[in-house]
Write an enzyme that holds these catalytic residues in place. Sequence first.
Site, PDB file in Angstrom:
ATOM      1  N   HIS A 205      40.213-103.104  10.104  1.00  0.00           N
ATOM      2  CA  HIS A 205      40.940-103.667  11.147  1.00  0.00           C
ATOM      3  C   HIS A 205      41.837-104.759  10.547  1.00  0.00           C
ATOM      4  CE1 HIS A 205      37.955-106.845  10.881  1.00  0.00           C
ATOM      5  NE2 HIS A 205      38.903-107.720  11.466  1.00  0.00           N
TER       6      HIS A 205
HETATM    7  C1  UD1 Z   1      41.396-111.375  14.673  1.00  0.00           C
HETATM    8  C2  UD1 Z   1      41.360-112.238  13.384  1.00  0.00           C
HETATM    9  C3  UD1 Z   1      40.547-111.752  12.370  1.00  0.00           C
HETATM   10  C4  UD1 Z   1      39.201-111.006  12.851  1.00  0.00           C
HETATM   11  C5  UD1 Z   1      39.346-110.251  14.030  1.00  0.00           C
HETATM   12  C6  UD1 Z   1      37.835-109.909  14.668  1.00  0.00           C
HETATM   13  C7  UD1 Z   1      43.298-114.044  13.364  1.00  0.00           C
HETATM   14  C8  UD1 Z   1      44.213-114.369  12.396  1.00  0.00           C
HETATM   15  N1  UD1 Z   1      42.531-112.708  13.157  1.00  0.00           N
HETATM   16  O1  UD1 Z   1      42.092-110.399  14.196  1.00  0.00           O
HETATM   17  O2  UD1 Z   1      40.223-112.736  11.408  1.00  0.00           O
HETATM   18  O3  UD1 Z   1      38.648-110.279  11.897  1.00  0.00           O
HETATM   19  O4  UD1 Z   1      40.112-110.827  15.105  1.00  0.00           O
HETATM   20  O5  UD1 Z   1      37.940-108.609  15.355  1.00  0.00           O
HETATM   21  O6  UD1 Z   1      42.375-114.686  14.153  1.00  0.00           O
HETATM   22  N2  UD1 Z   1      44.475-106.496  20.581  1.00  0.00           N
HETATM   23  C9  UD1 Z   1      44.175-105.885  21.679  1.00  0.00           C
HETATM   24  N3  UD1 Z   1      43.072-106.300  22.337  1.00  0.00           N
HETATM   25  C10 UD1 Z   1      42.562-107.513  22.128  1.00  0.00           C
HETATM   26  C11 UD1 Z   1      42.767-108.450  21.245  1.00  0.00           C
HETATM   27  C12 UD1 Z   1      43.945-107.704  20.463  1.00  0.00           C
HETATM   28  O7  UD1 Z   1      44.730-104.691  22.199  1.00  0.00           O
HETATM   29  O8  UD1 Z   1      41.732-107.760  23.213  1.00  0.00           O
HETATM   30  C13 UD1 Z   1      45.756-105.924  19.908  1.00  0.00           C
HETATM   31  C14 UD1 Z   1      46.902-106.444  19.849  1.00  0.00           C
HETATM   32  O9  UD1 Z   1      47.716-105.258  19.902  1.00  0.00           O
HETATM   33  C15 UD1 Z   1      47.391-107.796  19.083  1.00  0.00           C
HETATM   34  C16 UD1 Z   1      46.423-107.141  17.767  1.00  0.00           C
HETATM   35  O10 UD1 Z   1      45.204-106.369  18.452  1.00  0.00           O
HETATM   36  O11 UD1 Z   1      48.452-107.877  18.821  1.00  0.00           O
HETATM   37  C17 UD1 Z   1      45.940-108.201  16.947  1.00  0.00           C
HETATM   38  O12 UD1 Z   1      45.063-109.100  17.681  1.00  0.00           O
HETATM   39  P1  UD1 Z   1      44.659-110.729  16.989  1.00  0.00           P
HETATM   40  O13 UD1 Z   1      43.978-111.491  18.053  1.00  0.00           O
HETATM   41  O14 UD1 Z   1      46.085-111.288  16.592  1.00  0.00           O
HETATM   42  O15 UD1 Z   1      44.021-110.391  15.645  1.00  0.00           O
HETATM   43  P2  UD1 Z   1      43.022-109.345  15.372  1.00  0.00           P
HETATM   44  O16 UD1 Z   1      43.415-108.202  14.518  1.00  0.00           O
HETATM   45  O17 UD1 Z   1      42.322-108.914  16.498  1.00  0.00           O
HETATM   46  N1  UDP Z   2      31.333-104.773  15.744  1.00  0.00           N
HETATM   47  C1  UDP Z   2      30.908-104.231  17.039  1.00  0.00           C
HETATM   48  N2  UDP Z   2      31.410-103.164  17.241  1.00  0.00           N
HETATM   49  C2  UDP Z   2      32.308-102.547  16.777  1.00  0.00           C
HETATM   50  C3  UDP Z   2      32.716-103.013  15.257  1.00  0.00           C
HETATM   51  C4  UDP Z   2      32.090-104.388  15.064  1.00  0.00           C
HETATM   52  O1  UDP Z   2      29.887-104.725  17.959  1.00  0.00           O
HETATM   53  O2  UDP Z   2      32.853-101.259  16.881  1.00  0.00           O
HETATM   54  C5  UDP Z   2      30.495-106.106  15.571  1.00  0.00           C
HETATM   55  C6  UDP Z   2      29.705-106.303  14.305  1.00  0.00           C
HETATM   56  O3  UDP Z   2      28.339-105.763  14.675  1.00  0.00           O
HETATM   57  C7  UDP Z   2      30.044-107.657  13.808  1.00  0.00           C
HETATM   58  C8  UDP Z   2      31.369-107.946  14.528  1.00  0.00           C
HETATM   59  O4  UDP Z   2      31.654-107.260  15.377  1.00  0.00           O
HETATM   60  O5  UDP Z   2      29.070-108.342  14.445  1.00  0.00           O
HETATM   61  C9  UDP Z   2      32.517-107.890  13.272  1.00  0.00           C
HETATM   62  O6  UDP Z   2      33.503-108.291  14.056  1.00  0.00           O
HETATM   63  P1  UDP Z   2      34.973-107.851  13.368  1.00  0.00           P
HETATM   64  O7  UDP Z   2      34.803-106.948  12.321  1.00  0.00           O
HETATM   65  O8  UDP Z   2      35.968-107.674  14.383  1.00  0.00           O
HETATM   66  O9  UDP Z   2      35.492-109.197  12.546  1.00  0.00           O
HETATM   67  P2  UDP Z   2      35.300-109.921  11.198  1.00  0.00           P
HETATM   68  O10 UDP Z   2      33.912-110.033  10.942  1.00  0.00           O
HETATM   69  O11 UDP Z   2      36.005-109.223  10.134  1.00  0.00           O
HETATM   70  O12 UDP Z   2      36.003-111.241  11.382  1.00  0.00           O
END
Ligand code: UD1
Ligand code: UDP
Length: 368
Positions: A205
């Site tokens: 992701h």
């Molecule tokens: C964010 C964090 C990343 C983390 C991840 C955990 C930052 C810069 N990035 O990334 O470090 O690993 O969360 O999962 O803070 N979107 C949805 N629904 C939601 C949220 C997001 O559809 O509830 C989609 C939207 O298209 C949005 C995109 O995901 O534009 C990115 O969301 P964003 O919160 O900017 O960053 P993540 O990729 O979720």
């Molecule tokens: N996770 C979850 N369901 C999923 C994928 C991840 O519950 O389908 C949980 C996982 O167990 C871990 C956390 O989400 O605790 C990791 O989050 P993510 O990969 O979104 O973010 P990162 O750790 O890279 O910031």
Amino acid sequence: TAITIVLGTRPEIIKLAPVIDACEQSDVGYSVIHTGQHYSDELDTVFFDQLELPTPDHNLAIGSGSHSSQTGAMIGAIEEVLLDESPDVVLVQGDTNSVLAGSVAASKLDCEVGHVEAGLRSFDRSMPEEINRVFADHAADHLFAPTEQAAQYLREEGIPVERITVTGNTIVDAVTCYRDLAAEKSRVLDSHDLSPDEFCLLTAHRAENVDDPERFSSLLRGVAEFAARSGFDVIYPVHPRARDRIDAFDIDVPDEVRLTEAQDFLDFLRLESTARLVFTDSGGVQEEACILGTPCVTLRDNTERPETVAVGANRIVGVEPAEIVAGAREALDTPTDWENPFGDGRSAERILDAVGLGPVVSVEGVTG
Ligand code: UD1
Ligand code: UDP
């Protein structure tokens, strides 16, 4: 309020759940601000329900946006709540934009900042997460380093030693609490027709991978090639960001990779613990695979979790198919009896202890 906890994304909800629980157990006055960075049910409410967390006291509903507009909107909205509540300590966790916003807002007011999971470094400033964690660490009054390595990085950056406590990572608290329940309750293997040790789990992701169609396609090809050669199934629970990019770039997902929706915590833990291998670009998933004894192949060029590599649980392979296949083969042949480097599952208690709000039972430092 003694503590205000700021969270906003899936990993923060999961990793702060043990801290919220410890506040409840020790009768510490606390409140929770949800920035609303994650808002889709599958990244948000599903975890509050499953981990039995109280509804946040404040939901700022900031949502998605460019880095600065999202972070800026959060800073202003968090400040309003902090002015009203005047907590002694504001806790943030990890490296997201919600963490940056929480630590900036709190450090401009008369609140102490506590950074949970401090001192991680990929040394790659092109990653938004690296910028966020460096800012948060340097704004923080209390730095809760998960490992001695993380504490060492902080000392090398000149952060005064009295601010740093090695606590272990709260993900161990969460995994310890939920892994048996996941084994008992989760039906995820049956519902996806998977057998333990006969499938691989994939998550991807991260912006640097999924926002680049070349890198995204390349990593999928590599995992698919390994699946074709080894005969393992591959299941990929897709983060909404990745889903969005698959559609926008019209990515050709190979048949060997089975897409499914993002999983709840119990189902995901069950998949991680029974998979033969995990392929990931997630930070939390690298840790969990290491804790659960499942070999991990990391689809990135670096990691801020070097402990997982040092104990033999993780290989950093990038996104080239040949490297992915070679790394996965090597991982299959490696013994899985490594030591968990992330602590004993009592990190949340140590965090409360370090901010003077004492745990129910006093605990020794994680490194003794
Ligand atoms: C964010 C964090 C990343 C983390 C991840 C955990 C930052 C810069 N990035 O990334 O470090 O690993 O969360 O999962 O803070 N979107 C949805 N629904 C939601 C949220 C997001 O559809 O509830 C989609 C939207 O298209 C949005 C995109 O995901 O534009 C990115 O969301 P964003 O919160 O900017 O960053 P993540 O990729 O979720
Ligand atoms: N996770 C979850 N369901 C999923 C994928 C991840 O519950 O389908 C949980 C996982 O167990 C871990 C956390 O989400 O605790 C990791 O989050 P993510 O990969 O979104 O973010 P990162 O750790 O890279 O910031």
